[in-house]
Design a protein around this motif. Structure first.
Motif, short mmCIF file in Angstrom:
data_model
loop_
_atom_site.label_atom_id
_atom_site.label_comp_id
_atom_site.label_asym_id
_atom_site.label_seq_id
_atom_site.Cartn_x
_atom_site.Cartn_y
_atom_site.Cartn_z
N GLU A 92 0.82 -1.19 0.00
CA GLU A 92 0.00 0.00 0.00
C GLU A 92 0.87 1.26 0.00
O GLU A 92 1.86 1.34 0.71
CB GLU A 92 -0.91 0.01 1.24
N ASN A 93 0.47 2.26 -0.80
CA ASN A 93 1.25 3.48 -0.92
C ASN A 93 1.37 4.23 0.40
O ASN A 93 2.40 4.80 0.73
CB ASN A 93 0.64 4.41 -1.97
N GLY A 94 0.30 4.24 1.17
CA GLY A 94 0.32 4.98 2.43
C GLY A 94 1.38 4.47 3.38
O GLY A 94 2.09 5.26 4.02
N GLU A 95 1.53 3.16 3.47
CA GLU A 95 2.53 2.57 4.35
C GLU A 95 3.94 2.88 3.86
O GLU A 95 4.82 3.21 4.64
CB GLU A 95 2.33 1.06 4.45
N GLU A 96 4.14 2.81 2.55
CA GLU A 96 5.47 3.07 1.99
C GLU A 96 5.91 4.50 2.25
O GLU A 96 7.08 4.75 2.59
CB GLU A 96 5.48 2.78 0.50
N GLU A 97 5.01 5.47 2.13
CA GLU A 97 5.36 6.86 2.37
C GLU A 97 5.76 7.07 3.83
O GLU A 97 6.71 7.80 4.12
CB GLU A 97 4.19 7.78 2.00
N HIS A 98 5.05 6.43 4.74
CA HIS A 98 5.38 6.55 6.16
C HIS A 98 6.76 5.97 6.44
O HIS A 98 7.57 6.57 7.17
CB HIS A 98 4.33 5.82 7.00
N ARG A 100 9.23 5.57 4.34
CA ARG A 100 10.25 6.42 3.71
C ARG A 100 10.68 7.54 4.66
O ARG A 100 11.87 7.84 4.80
CB ARG A 100 9.73 7.02 2.41
N GLU A 101 9.72 8.16 5.30
CA GLU A 101 10.03 9.26 6.23
C GLU A 101 10.90 8.77 7.38
O GLU A 101 11.83 9.47 7.80
CB GLU A 101 8.73 9.86 6.77
N CYS A 116 6.16 -4.25 1.53
CA CYS A 116 6.58 -2.85 1.59
C CYS A 116 8.10 -2.76 1.65
O CYS A 116 8.70 -1.95 0.95
CB CYS A 116 5.96 -2.17 2.81
#
Length: 248
Positions: A92-98, A100-101, A116
């Motif tokens: 899921e994109n949302g998990e990947e963005e988190h 990454r941060e 992920c």
């Protein structure tokens, strides 16, 4: 408007970035805000040159960014190699963005989905300013037909890219060794990694080159697997020989 010389300037500290040990000379009052061993001198660990990243050595002597070793270790610890469709299924994109941060701070949160983690490894290679295989002459790569040709070609890589390629080939070989569980053989894993290893500007030849890159990766993965089998056989022979000596 004239700008005068600065006044009341006090030199607090001389901070440098070491590729192996992170920031050096950081005042103690700033240490809670900045990790002692930051993964990168840049604000992000994605899309930047390895020259600005903290490096370390893997078990095979490859000098690669620490962030890759952290992702690999977490992926293996969470059983990612046994997960069906690993490196093929998208998280899921949302998990990947988190994540990454957090990775920009040198932290991998707990409980991250293995797909992920795998996707972030592919993304790291895909977002490099220059693809790992881009230093190779595309004409020579396209002319390769045998394993010997591919091996000869990759020997032309600079040291940094050569270490990254060797690291990722062994990662793919680890995946292929668990094919009976993850359904990812050498061709499947090469297929999903190929688009992340080079950037062909000409759209007319990009597809053909991507196919050849897949053949290159598949060939090197199979070569690595074969070398592992040979090394394992030699160890078994040595153990049998030692056992016979003890019996005598």
């Amino acid at each position: 408007m004239d700008i005068g010389c600065p006044t009341n300037v006090r030199h607090v500290a001389h901070v440098t970035f070491d590729r192996f040990n992170g920031f050096l000379g950081l005042p103690s009052e700033f240490e809670p805000d900045v990790p002692r061993k930051a993964p990168s001198a840049s604000a992000t660990v994605f899309g930047v040159s390895t020259e600005s990243m903290q490096l370390s050595y893997d078990s095979r002597g490859n000098c690669v960014p620490v962030i890759l070793l952290l992702l690999q270790s977490r992926l293996y610890d969470q059983g990612g190699l046994q997960e069906e469709g690993i490196f093929r299924i998208t998280a899921e994109n949302g998990e990947e963005e988190h994540v990454r941060e957090q990775l920009n701070k040198g932290v991998i949160p707990d409980g991250i989905d293995v797909h992920c983690l795998a996707g972030l490894i592919k993304a790291w290679f895909r977002e490099l300013p220059r693809g790992v295989l881009d230093p190779l002459p595309s004409e020579q790569v396209m002319q390769c037909e045998s394993e010997e040709d591919f091996v000869k070609a990759v020997r032309l890589l600079p040291q940094t890219e050569a270490s990254l390629l060797n690291w990722v080939i062994n990662l793919m070989a680890d995946v292929a060794e668990c094919e009976h569980l993850n359904k990812m053989n050498s061709r499947n894993i090469a297929l999903v990694f190929a688009p992340n290893m080079s950037r062909m500007a000409d759209p007319l030849t990009a597809l053909m080159y991507a196919v050849q890159v897949m053949n290159l990766l598949k060939t090197l993965v199979e070569r690595s697997l074969r070398e592992r089998e040979m090394a394992s056989s030699r160890l078994d022979e040595d153990d049998d020989s030692d056992q016979e000596d003890e019996e005598e």
